[in-house]
Scaffold this active site. Structure first.
Site, short mmCIF file in Angstrom:
data_model
loop_
_atom_site.label_atom_id
_atom_site.label_comp_id
_atom_site.label_asym_id
_atom_site.label_seq_id
_atom_site.Cartn_x
_atom_site.Cartn_y
_atom_site.Cartn_z
N LYS A 13 0.83 -1.22 0.00
CA LYS A 13 0.00 0.00 0.00
C LYS A 13 0.87 1.27 0.00
CE LYS A 13 -2.09 -1.01 3.90
NZ LYS A 13 -1.54 -2.32 4.26
N ARG A 88 -9.41 0.54 9.03
CA ARG A 88 -8.91 -0.82 9.25
C ARG A 88 -9.90 -1.69 10.00
NH1 ARG A 88 -3.04 -0.11 8.85
NH2 ARG A 88 -1.87 -1.85 9.65
N ARG A 127 11.81 -6.89 5.38
CA ARG A 127 11.64 -5.44 5.20
C ARG A 127 12.48 -4.67 6.23
NH1 ARG A 127 5.69 -2.84 4.50
NH2 ARG A 127 5.40 -3.02 6.73
N ARG A 162 11.36 -3.27 12.01
CA ARG A 162 10.39 -2.71 12.96
C ARG A 162 10.14 -3.70 14.09
NH1 ARG A 162 5.57 -0.74 9.02
NH2 ARG A 162 4.41 -1.90 10.59
N ARG A 173 -0.26 -9.89 13.05
CA ARG A 173 -0.80 -8.79 12.24
C ARG A 173 -1.64 -9.33 11.07
NH1 ARG A 173 4.43 -6.02 10.72
NH2 ARG A 173 3.29 -4.69 9.30
#
Ligand code: ADP
Length: 215
Positions: A13, A88, A127, A162, A173
């Site tokens: 996104k 969300r 990531r 992260r 998640r």
């Protein structure tokens, strides 16, 4: 353009939003970036949000709506916006509908970026994100590494994994996404706004969105 970008964490996104902003000057509004900025700055909002975020849980709807109600009324939204990571949950989507009606804003489209779960899991584990809240550039140790290991190419700050990108938090998640956010596709389909675009390359997704918008 005034779009909502739906899609699981890691669906792309943010990358798609950044490419779209270059097309017509619309701005990207990422609730995740806003929250991480608040955590980094140590504000009350950041202190409240941090625990939820590190566990991979959603922060309470009331906090998010408080942020977005103000954000959508800022001047830079007048030229169009791409909502990345918001809404969300169904209650957020319902409140957004009321808010947009009040502000007399009409959405063009809601895009659901559909990417297979195994691709997403792999992407999130590899990531890296620049920890400078004003930059937050995204890298990937396999497909898009930093030039110097662990250092952001753009601003020289550390590019790190992260806290919510451990395997455990990522699994959580994705489960939260399936339970709380995936139902938004049906919500927007009923309103006639949903377009699902399947693709693992952001260029393909951006081209698909432009085609749908008739550009
Ligand atoms: P991703 O899409 O990669 O999960 P984001 O950067 O969008 O990551 O969000 C990171 C975290 O911020 C989420 O896991 C959640 O804790 C919080 N968050 C962001 N947007 C929302 C939202 N709209 N509602 C509730 N929590 C949110």
């Amino acid at each position: 353009m005034k779009l909502i970008l739906l899609g699981a964490p890691g669906a792309g996104k943010g990358t798609v939003a950044k490419q779209l902003t270059k097309l017509d000057g619309s701005i990207q509004i990422s609730t995740g970036d806003i929250l991480r900025g608040a955590v980094h700055a140590g504000t009350d909002l950041g202190k409240e949000a941090k625990g939820y975020m590190d566990r991979g849980d959603l922060v309470p709807d009331s906090l998010i709506m408080g942020i977005m109600e103000g954000r959508l009324q800022e001047d830079d939204c007048k030229g169009g916006f791409l909502l990345d990571g918001f809404p969300r949950t169904i209650p957020q989507a319902e409140e957004l509908t009321t808010l947009l009606e009040k502000l007399n804003i009409k959405l063009d489209m809601v895009v659901d970026i559909d990417v297979p779960r195994d691709v997403i899991f792999d992407r999130l584990c590899t990531r890296r994100t620049c920890e400078n809240p004003d930059c937050q550039a995204i890298y990937n140790v396999k497909s898009n590494p930093t030039k110097v290991d662990g250092i952001c190419d753009k601003c020289g700050s550390p590019a790190v994994q992260r806290a919510d990108e451990t395997e455990k938090a990522i699994g959580h998640r994705l489960d939260t996404y399936n339970e709380k956010t995936a139902p938004l596709a049906g919500f927007y389909e009923k309103k006639g706004l949903l377009k699902t675009i399947t693709g693992t390359s952001s260029d393909v997704v951006v081209a698909g969105i432009q085609k749908e918008l008739g550009n």
